[in-house]
Enzyme design. Sequence first.
Site: not given
Length: 350
Positions: A188, A222-223, A242
Amino acid sequence: MNMEKYREYLFDTCRRIFAVDSPSGYTTKVMKLICEMAEEMGYSFELTKKGCGIITIPGHREEKTVALSAHVDTLGLMVRSITSDGQLKFTPVGGPLLPTLDGEYCTIYTRSGKTYTGTILSLSPAIHVYADSKSRERDADNMAVRIDEKVKNAEDVKALGIETGDYICIDTKTTITPSGFLKSRFIDDKGSVACLMTILKIMKEEKLVPEYKTKFFISVYEEVGHGASYIPSDISEMLSVDMGCIGEDLSCTEYDVSICAKDSGGPYDYDLTGRLIQLAKDNGLSYAVDIYPFYGSDIGAARAAGNDIKGGLIGPGVHASHGMERTHLEGMENTIRLALLYMGLSLIHI
């Protein structure tokens, strides 16, 4: 579609991308690698001010522009403070599953360019010494980094050039097994980035042109929630690639491409999701449709920022997310196939 000829490229790309540490906010080096890979294949690459990458692929038709996104930023840690005995207290970057970090090796990157190795440990790390070595919480208040240098106090650590705000990057331990499993931290979403780069390779080698002008948007941050908050204004539809979730009340496996109907931010576009499901059905892909209870994506960030787009979400099934993750070649290949179909590329031509 015969994917065998591209499997070596897919896994080699995984090895290359996973080898470059890139927690949110520390992604310059990995984006340079993505740029080099894209330009080697003849695709144009541009970098946004925030550090996201855009790879543009001309299409047969120009009346709209679609995008596929994947994020190359990962989870990580940052130095919060230095203890009196010379250990590093940390703050998480993103949401790593902290109990899984107990005993993991790491690298500390200083702003002066020096690097040091270390180990993330409980503050009660020895069973022969601490009565609570098994029961002590594994969280940021009860863990620290033991540096592989001769340090006895905070002053010794500071003399190395280590300061508050330095990144602590967790070793990925990337392994590809003979049975086709990819085991690593940060599948991920580096696994999906590898899928997108493999799609570029397929299109280049097979001389394929997507139906519409297409942009691959490689996001950062994004995280931490705002990866694709900015996207080019000509994009009207975006498919986020994703990780797919595996676990209780979910039907996805590591061998499937997961199609998400709804996550914690709400439902994805109904028509686009239905189109993805139909494409998977019609082409015999191994797929699952699921709802992710604790999940957000680049689509959520783009919509929250006010972008007027249709959004969908697919990805290979990944077990043990934000911990020691695992997926399988079949799940990645099914994801690649569905992404190609979404771009209007028939699998029988490959």
